[in-house]
Scaffold this motif. Sequence first.
Motif, PDB file in Angstrom:
ATOM      1  N   GLY A   1       0.791  -1.230   0.000  1.00 40.22           N
ATOM      2  CA  GLY A   1       0.000   0.000   0.000  1.00 40.22           C
ATOM      3  C   GLY A   1       0.821   1.276   0.000  1.00 40.22           C
ATOM      4  N   TRP A   2       2.143   1.159   0.157  1.00 39.95           N
ATOM      5  CA  TRP A   2       3.020   2.339   0.203  1.00 39.95           C
ATOM      6  C   TRP A   2       4.049   2.269  -0.909  1.00 39.95           C
ATOM      7  CZ3 TRP A   2       1.362   5.490   4.229  1.00 39.95           C
ATOM      8  CH2 TRP A   2       0.467   4.867   5.110  1.00 39.95           C
ATOM      9  N   ASN A   3       3.667   1.542  -1.965  1.00 38.23           N
ATOM     10  CA  ASN A   3       4.600   1.352  -3.076  1.00 38.23           C
ATOM     11  C   ASN A   3       4.810   2.613  -3.900  1.00 38.23           C
ATOM     12  OD1 ASN A   3       4.883  -1.351  -2.468  1.00 38.23           O
ATOM     13  ND2 ASN A   3       4.258  -2.096  -4.493  1.00 38.23           N
ATOM     14  N   VAL A   4       6.025   2.716  -4.417  1.00 34.44           N
ATOM     15  CA  VAL A   4       6.324   3.627  -5.521  1.00 34.44           C
ATOM     16  C   VAL A   4       6.750   2.715  -6.664  1.00 34.44           C
ATOM     17  CG1 VAL A   4       7.760   5.521  -6.346  1.00 34.44           C
ATOM     18  CG2 VAL A   4       7.056   5.437  -3.940  1.00 34.44           C
ATOM     19  N   GLY A   5       5.958   2.653  -7.704  1.00 34.77           N
ATOM     20  CA  GLY A   5       6.147   1.573  -8.664  1.00 34.77           C
ATOM     21  C   GLY A   5       5.926   0.260  -7.946  1.00 34.77           C
ATOM     22  N   ALA A   6       6.844  -0.673  -8.095  1.00 39.84           N
ATOM     23  CA  ALA A   6       6.700  -1.983  -7.457  1.00 39.84           C
ATOM     24  C   ALA A   6       7.405  -2.057  -6.110  1.00 39.84           C
ATOM     25  CB  ALA A   6       7.263  -3.064  -8.385  1.00 39.84           C
ATOM     26  N   VAL A   7       7.971  -0.924  -5.645  1.00 39.92           N
ATOM     27  CA  VAL A   7       8.885  -0.953  -4.497  1.00 39.92           C
ATOM     28  C   VAL A   7       8.297  -0.222  -3.290  1.00 39.92           C
ATOM     29  CG1 VAL A   7      11.186  -0.316  -3.696  1.00 39.92           C
ATOM     30  CG2 VAL A   7      10.855  -1.031  -6.070  1.00 39.92           C
TER      31      VAL A   7
ATOM     32  N   GLY B   1      -1.399   8.241 -12.792  1.00 41.43           N
ATOM     33  CA  GLY B   1       0.036   8.018 -12.801  1.00 41.43           C
ATOM     34  C   GLY B   1       0.728   8.276 -11.490  1.00 41.43           C
ATOM     35  N   LEU B   2      -0.019   8.576 -10.439  1.00 39.20           N
ATOM     36  CA  LEU B   2       0.643   8.729  -9.142  1.00 39.20           C
ATOM     37  C   LEU B   2       0.891   7.353  -8.544  1.00 39.20           C
ATOM     38  CD1 LEU B   2      -1.255  11.773  -7.608  1.00 39.20           C
ATOM     39  CD2 LEU B   2       1.065  11.692  -8.528  1.00 39.20           C
ATOM     40  N   PRO B   3       1.952   7.212  -7.752  1.00 42.60           N
ATOM     41  CA  PRO B   3       2.238   5.902  -7.171  1.00 42.60           C
ATOM     42  C   PRO B   3       1.200   5.535  -6.112  1.00 42.60           C
ATOM     43  CG  PRO B   3       3.760   7.545  -6.336  1.00 42.60           C
ATOM     44  CD  PRO B   3       2.945   8.226  -7.400  1.00 42.60           C
ATOM     45  N   GLU B   4       1.186   4.265  -5.752  1.00 41.86           N
ATOM     46  CA  GLU B   4       0.210   3.754  -4.785  1.00 41.86           C
ATOM     47  C   GLU B   4       0.254   4.540  -3.476  1.00 41.86           C
ATOM     48  OE1 GLU B   4      -2.059   1.550  -5.394  1.00 41.86           O
ATOM     49  OE2 GLU B   4      -2.839   1.386  -3.346  1.00 41.86           O
ATOM     50  N   ILE B   5       1.455   4.916  -3.029  1.00 37.21           N
ATOM     51  CA  ILE B   5       1.583   5.615  -1.750  1.00 37.21           C
ATOM     52  C   ILE B   5       0.779   6.918  -1.744  1.00 37.21           C
ATOM     53  CG2 ILE B   5       3.733   6.814  -2.423  1.00 37.21           C
ATOM     54  CD1 ILE B   5       4.673   6.596   0.475  1.00 37.21           C
ATOM     55  N   ALA B   6       0.562   7.491  -2.902  1.00 32.78           N
ATOM     56  CA  ALA B   6      -0.192   8.750  -2.963  1.00 32.78           C
ATOM     57  C   ALA B   6      -1.623   8.563  -2.462  1.00 32.78           C
ATOM     58  CB  ALA B   6      -0.194   9.298  -4.395  1.00 32.78           C
ATOM     59  N   LYS B   7      -2.136   7.334  -2.566  1.00 32.70           N
ATOM     60  CA  LYS B   7      -3.506   7.071  -2.103  1.00 32.70           C
ATOM     61  C   LYS B   7      -3.604   7.014  -0.585  1.00 32.70           C
ATOM     62  CE  LYS B   7      -4.351   4.371  -6.274  1.00 32.70           C
ATOM     63  NZ  LYS B   7      -4.478   2.984  -6.800  1.00 32.70           N
ATOM     64  N   ARG B   8      -2.494   6.858   0.078  1.00 30.25           N
ATOM     65  CA  ARG B   8      -2.496   6.799   1.544  1.00 30.25           C
ATOM     66  C   ARG B   8      -2.532   8.187   2.163  1.00 30.25           C
ATOM     67  NH1 ARG B   8      -2.425   2.479  -0.428  1.00 30.25           N
ATOM     68  NH2 ARG B   8      -4.592   3.066  -0.449  1.00 30.25           N
TER      69      ARG B   8
ATOM     70  N   ARG C   1      -1.708  14.879   5.100  1.00 31.90           N
ATOM     71  CA  ARG C   1      -2.267  14.093   6.212  1.00 31.90           C
ATOM     72  C   ARG C   1      -2.599  12.713   5.665  1.00 31.90           C
ATOM     73  NH1 ARG C   1      -8.223  17.067   6.957  1.00 31.90           N
ATOM     74  NH2 ARG C   1      -8.999  16.489   4.895  1.00 31.90           N
ATOM     75  N   PHE C   2      -2.744  11.749   6.581  1.00 26.51           N
ATOM     76  CA  PHE C   2      -3.158  10.428   6.119  1.00 26.51           C
ATOM     77  C   PHE C   2      -4.573  10.530   5.549  1.00 26.51           C
ATOM     78  CE2 PHE C   2      -0.038   8.519   9.299  1.00 26.51           C
ATOM     79  CZ  PHE C   2       0.799   7.992   8.328  1.00 26.51           C
ATOM     80  N   ALA C   3      -4.798   9.814   4.441  1.00 24.81           N
ATOM     81  CA  ALA C   3      -6.091   9.895   3.757  1.00 24.81           C
ATOM     82  C   ALA C   3      -7.224   9.325   4.601  1.00 24.81           C
ATOM     83  CB  ALA C   3      -6.022   9.156   2.414  1.00 24.81           C
TER      84      ALA C   3
END
Lengths: 280, 280
Positions: free
Chosen positions: B39-45, B150-157, B185-187
């Motif tokens: 849930g905190w990925n940037v790309g696959a990392v 195109g934002l990484p997964e972490i952006a959703k948090r 802030r956390f989402a």
Amino acid sequence: MSDNATDGGAGYAFDRSIAVERTGGGADSGTWAADVSAGWNVGAVPNGGYLSSLATGAFAGLVTHHDPLSVTCHFLRPAQPGPATLEGRVIKRGTTVSNVEGELRQSGKPVIRVLGAFTDFDPEGMSMPAPPPPALGEPDDLVTAAGHQGLPEIAKRFDWRFEHDAFAGLLGQAGAEPKLDAWMRFADGREPDALSLLTFADAMPPPVFNLIGPQWVPTIELTVHVRARPAPGWIRARFQTRYVVGGHLEEDGELWDSTGRLVAQSRQIAKLLTQPRPIH
Amino acid sequence: MSDNATDGGAGYAFDRSIAVERTGGGADSGTWAADVSAGWNVGAVPNGGYLSSLATGAFAGLVTHHDPLSVTCHFLRPAQPGPATLEGRVIKRGTTVSNVEGELRQSGKPVIRVLGAFTDFDPEGMSMPAPPPPALGEPDDLVTAAGHQGLPEIAKRFDWRFEHDAFAGLLGQAGAEPKLDAWMRFADGREPDALSLLTFADAMPPPVFNLIGPQWVPTIELTVHVRARPAPGWIRARFQTRYVVGGHLEEDGELWDSTGRLVAQSRQIAKLLTQPRPIH
């Protein structure tokens, strides 16, 4: 081999002071004997940046990458001039970066703990236009610290040149901005290199002295990022503290070489003691 | 327990993602099992700041001091979502500071190496007037990243609010200043605390994107100094890169809480790859 002298003996004070003797270990770890010099003392305590150079210089022998890109030290207890042992090991050997860790020990106890990353600087690597170094007059037109009473022993290892008011706090006139801009070089003419920048980055009086006057400000942690091998000549330095929060302060350092290129950045977190101790 | 969700499940995403299970050790050392979240990925990392919170949260259980004053992580290889083990030990137990070290391992290899210092923040400790946080409009008047492709997964948090042009580089308009000012802030409404600031400090897109566009900028080392426990509410952040030298860049972060007090500073050193990899 504790060493107060800047002349006499073999070579330069810095090199003599970071000399180590390998005593054991293998390809991926090592132990060394060292003699912590009193020549870099602040009060009775050897300077943290000097200890970082000492340990990092030893651990560098474990890896094939040459340049200390990032070195973090945690200061666990005050060091003392005299015998010390070093233990280090390789965490990872990488293509472009190798990581090491270890500690300096005295009297059976850890004194500093080190985590470091080495690389080989690539002068062809991408660089971008950067903020210029601080404007300073020519070194010969500025004030020298030589001859000032009450400076710590480490001050004798350096030639510092600064504007008249830059050291106001150190000289007893608190209330000035917690920022120091100065030229620095080793007093005995040794040229700067990447390893010595770890010492340069912690050698100046804390700029917070300008706010609160001289007092003991023990460093908890110091990280230096070396960004390039410095050209010979003067190092131009800026040290400043912007935040004093809850009894802790950061001190940020920037070092430029004689060509005006940034060669190192440093940050340390230090503690303001509620019961000040004398520094000299 | 890999976890992409911000709703459903027990508690908040951050707390679920840093959950660990003690598997061994004694008073001065420990081992833990963890499941690195995707849930905190940037790309696959998985993001490095998140991994720092994960490890630091585990190691905090070894010491009696509560607050992570200084945490340095060396990133040895990319983490992967999924099982991980943690090993940590106490280096020193002090009156005001305790030091720990350890690592997060996956598939038998060290992924991050951590050196940390804990203290108990003293709200009565000396504080001094400080530079104000960056001027920003009210969060509700600013742009949100939500919905951007195109934002990484972490952006959703996170819930980010920024001036229209602040993310110009991320959004494909390179050439702007490498600086990002934003509210964070956390989402899912989890309030910030000292441990989560380690994640806040590395969560935003690298400001160097504003200069060179999005590309993979692997962090070699990240140090976060937490300066105070944050008050509930928005975190105001500034991230900037001033020096790109020989293929390395630093990224400095400053975080203020909703009362306008500085609560953390961060610096990381990262590498610009000569062969860019996609980040999403």
